[in-house]
Scaffold this motif. Structure first.
Motif, PDB file in Angstrom:
ATOM      1  N   ASN A 230       0.842  -1.197   0.000  1.00 62.70           N
ATOM      2  CA  ASN A 230       0.000   0.000   0.000  1.00 62.70           C
ATOM      3  C   ASN A 230       0.878   1.249   0.000  1.00 62.70           C
ATOM      4  O   ASN A 230       1.848   1.350   0.754  1.00 62.70           O
ATOM      5  CB  ASN A 230      -0.916  -0.005   1.225  1.00 62.70           C
ATOM      6  N   HIS A 231       0.530   2.200  -0.853  1.00 66.13           N
ATOM      7  CA  HIS A 231       1.425   3.339  -1.061  1.00 66.13           C
ATOM      8  C   HIS A 231       0.636   4.638  -1.078  1.00 66.13           C
ATOM      9  O   HIS A 231      -0.422   4.738  -1.706  1.00 66.13           O
ATOM     10  CB  HIS A 231       2.160   3.155  -2.398  1.00 66.13           C
ATOM     11  N   GLN A 232       1.177   5.616  -0.398  1.00 59.92           N
ATOM     12  CA  GLN A 232       0.555   6.931  -0.390  1.00 59.92           C
ATOM     13  C   GLN A 232       0.949   7.700  -1.665  1.00 59.92           C
ATOM     14  O   GLN A 232       2.066   7.544  -2.164  1.00 59.92           O
ATOM     15  CB  GLN A 232       1.003   7.720   0.841  1.00 59.92           C
ATOM     16  N   PRO A 233       0.039   8.494  -2.205  1.00 61.53           N
ATOM     17  CA  PRO A 233       0.334   9.214  -3.451  1.00 61.53           C
ATOM     18  C   PRO A 233       1.466  10.212  -3.293  1.00 61.53           C
ATOM     19  O   PRO A 233       1.629  10.817  -2.225  1.00 61.53           O
ATOM     20  CB  PRO A 233      -0.987   9.920  -3.770  1.00 61.53           C
ATOM     21  N   LEU A 234       2.263  10.352  -4.339  1.00 58.54           N
ATOM     22  CA  LEU A 234       3.338  11.340  -4.339  1.00 58.54           C
ATOM     23  C   LEU A 234       2.793  12.752  -4.654  1.00 58.54           C
ATOM     24  O   LEU A 234       3.367  13.743  -4.236  1.00 58.54           O
ATOM     25  CB  LEU A 234       4.400  10.947  -5.363  1.00 58.54           C
ATOM     26  N   GLU A 235       1.713  12.777  -5.413  1.00 57.59           N
ATOM     27  CA  GLU A 235       1.078  14.041  -5.767  1.00 57.59           C
ATOM     28  C   GLU A 235      -0.253  14.170  -5.042  1.00 57.59           C
ATOM     29  O   GLU A 235      -0.861  13.162  -4.654  1.00 57.59           O
ATOM     30  CB  GLU A 235       0.833  14.125  -7.285  1.00 57.59           C
ATOM     31  N   GLN A 236      -0.717  15.385  -4.852  1.00 53.60           N
ATOM     32  CA  GLN A 236      -2.001  15.605  -4.186  1.00 53.60           C
ATOM     33  C   GLN A 236      -3.126  15.104  -5.086  1.00 53.60           C
ATOM     34  O   GLN A 236      -3.194  15.424  -6.274  1.00 53.60           O
ATOM     35  CB  GLN A 236      -2.195  17.091  -3.881  1.00 53.60           C
TER      36      GLN A 236
END
Length: 237
Positions: A230-236
């Protein structure tokens, strides 16, 4: 400086006089001497050492591991195989020589049986360079001739190589994919066919050149370890 560990089961040399005559100090020491280079820091390890000489500390300080085995494949502890496998997946290079095609570590990495045809008849082997632009083939002639070797023939039960660099021919009519590269995880693997224990193959300057080139090719790239899950977005978003 590239940290190289040469692993050899070191059984034939202690049990068979005809092998002792060729490699009195073991295949591992012949390779260590033949590959000596100011850019390599070389150590050796053998089957009868504690943890087969492949402790966590040794492997964590190994950039490229060279593996020769034959009669002792089943004596290699599964725990050590798992340890080597983890290091390859994390980026350590692995060079698999001759009969180590049947080693536990190579079969685990390939996911196939790795079987082949073979014959001991003191035959000539002609190793053709079929990928002359590859780094492992740098500085080699069009082909390498070994006057006496054990025959390996197709079909070689391996996955299709990422790159095929050498193809061998034998007087009996067989051919063999004798120089193959693979990637597993972040690690690079090179399988190189010649090196039967009763022949002085590892004193041949061209064979040593191939192995030396493959060390430079297989050394870790030092790129960032991939992050998965699971990965958080690099961009908003």
């Amino acid at each position: 400086m590239i940290n190289v560990t040469i692993w050899n089961e070191f059984l034939h040399e202690k049990q068979h006089e005809e092998v002792t005559r060729v490699y009195p100090d073991g295949i591992h020491n012949a390779l260590k001497q033949g590959l000596a280079n100011e850019q390599f820091n070389i150590r050796t390890a053998t089957l009868d050492e504690p943890e087969h000489g492949l402790t966590e500390e040794v492997l964590n300080n190994t950039d490229v591991l060279i593996w020769w085995g034959h009669m002792g494949h089943d004596q290699v502890e599964d725990e050590i195989v798992e340890r080597v496998h983890a290091r390859v997946m994390a980026g350590m290079g692995l060079i698999v020589l001759h009969s180590a095609h049947f080693s536990k570590i190579f079969k685990k990495l390939m996911g196939t049986g790795c079987d082949l045809k073979w014959r001991e008849a003191n035959e000539k082997e002609r190793i053709w360079v079929v990928n002359p632009a590859h780094q492992i083939a740098e500085g080699l002639p069009e082909y390498i001739t070994l006057d006496h070797e054990e025959m390996y023939g197709e079909h070689f039960d391996i996955p299709a190589p990422d790159e095929l660099i050498f193809v061998s021919w034998f007087p009996g009519g067989e051919v063999f994919r004798s120089g193959c590269t693979f990637t597993r995880g972040q690690g690079k693997i090179f399988y190189f066919r010649p090196g039967h224990e009763t022949f002085p193959t590892y004193y041949n300057e061209h064979i040593l050149k191939v192995i030396s080139n493959s060390i430079f090719w297989a050394k870790p790239t030092k790129t960032a370890t991939p992050v998965r899950g699971n990965h958080q977005p690099l961009e908003q978003l």
